[in-house]
Write a protein that holds these residues in place. Structure first.
Motif, mmCIF file in Angstrom:
data_model
loop_
_atom_site.group_PDB
_atom_site.id
_atom_site.type_symbol
_atom_site.label_atom_id
_atom_site.label_comp_id
_atom_site.label_asym_id
_atom_site.label_seq_id
_atom_site.Cartn_x
_atom_site.Cartn_y
_atom_site.Cartn_z
ATOM 1 N N LEU A 1 38.440 45.967 14.541
ATOM 2 C CA LEU A 1 39.054 46.281 13.250
ATOM 3 C C LEU A 1 38.260 47.348 12.524
ATOM 4 O O LEU A 1 37.047 47.462 12.692
ATOM 5 N N SER B 1 39.595 47.134 6.658
ATOM 6 C CA SER B 1 40.604 46.078 6.757
ATOM 7 C C SER B 1 39.935 44.698 6.837
ATOM 8 O O SER B 1 40.571 43.711 7.187
ATOM 9 N N CYS B 2 38.628 44.661 6.487
ATOM 10 C CA CYS B 2 37.893 43.387 6.550
ATOM 11 C C CYS B 2 37.404 42.939 5.171
ATOM 12 O O CYS B 2 37.043 43.764 4.334
ATOM 13 N N LYS C 1 42.998 42.453 7.677
ATOM 14 C CA LYS C 1 43.272 41.860 8.999
ATOM 15 C C LYS C 1 42.167 40.919 9.453
ATOM 16 O O LYS C 1 42.384 40.067 10.296
ATOM 17 N N GLY C 2 40.955 41.144 8.916
ATOM 18 C CA GLY C 2 39.825 40.346 9.392
ATOM 19 C C GLY C 2 39.022 39.750 8.246
ATOM 20 O O GLY C 2 38.877 40.365 7.190
#
Ligand code: BG6
Ligand code: MG
Length: 223
Positions: free
Chosen positions: A163, A167-168, A7-8
């Protein structure tokens, strides 16, 4: 690997977004030469990603110098004056190949974008490049206590983006930065010609790279 969701994206600045690594090197060489010390390219690799102060301590050790706190402060100031002078005429032409398009595409696809840099000059440099407003947050050397490979800079970025670390993805040109990403529990992509150990994927530059390739390479790195 199922159920991983990116997501990031957290970008290092020097050597990933901005073509500044050679300017830091040039300024450090001039500092070392004051003592008749020649900073080698491989020693310079060890300086990438770490703070200005930690860099001076390393160079002084290599040169066999003992510095007082006042001398250290003075050298940090001198090095920065030199560096900023080298950056004076910097503009959009100093953005590294392909990274602008990659960032724009990722932003349109809905990825959250951050910068995670050891540099206290990160905001100034991003402004010179005209891209400071592309990021939700710029975490720079003024906001952290500890140098990479400590994960602080990236964990702070993820926290502000709201986040989870896993998810990074971190983009880094230094071994200390890759280690910081691993220590943060994040995915990592190494950028540049020098092979970096333990990253999930390595690219020479961002030319032709896309969010789709990123996801596919990361999922392959588990198989
Ligand atoms: C890192 C660079 O991003 O920032 C290092 O890789 C640099 O070379 C460090 O020394 C600190 O930067 P500044 O701009 O605060 O001196
Ligand atoms: Mg870097």
């Amino acid at each position: 690997m199922d159920n991983f969701e990116i997501k990031g994206l957290i970008f290092d600045l020097d050597g990933v977004i901005a073509d500044t690594a050679h300017l830091h090197y040039k300024a450090w060489c001039e500092i070392g030469q004051q003592w008749g010390f020649n900073l080698s390219i491989s020693q310079n690799e060890e300086l990438k990603g770490i703070s200005r102060k930690d860099s001076i301590i390393k160079i002084a050790n290599w040169a066999g110098r003992n510095l007082s706190e006042a001398e250290l402060e003075d050298l940090a100031k001198k090095k920065n004056e030199k560096y900023l002078k080298f950056c004076e005429n910097m503009g959009t032409g100093d953005i590294l190949p392909g990274v602008y398009d990659f960032i724009i595409t990722c932003g349109k696809k809905g990825f959250k974008l951050a910068v995670g840099s050891a540099s206290k000059n990160a905001k100034i440099i991003l402004q010179k490049l005209g891209i400071d407003d592309l990021f939700s947050i710029i975490v720079d050397g003024n906001m952290v206590e500890k140098s990479k490979p400590d994960p602080e800079v990236f964990l702070k970025g993820a926290e502000i983006l709201n986040l989870k670390p896993n998810s990074c993805v971190v983009f880094e040109d230094s071994q200390s930065g890759i280690q910081a990403a691993i220590n943060a529990g994040m995915f990592s992509v190494g950028v540049g010609q020098k092979h970096l150990e333990s990253c999930n994927h390595m690219i020479e530059n961002f030319n032709g790279f896309s969010p789709e390739k990123l996801i596919s390479k990361l999922s392959n790195s588990f198989n």
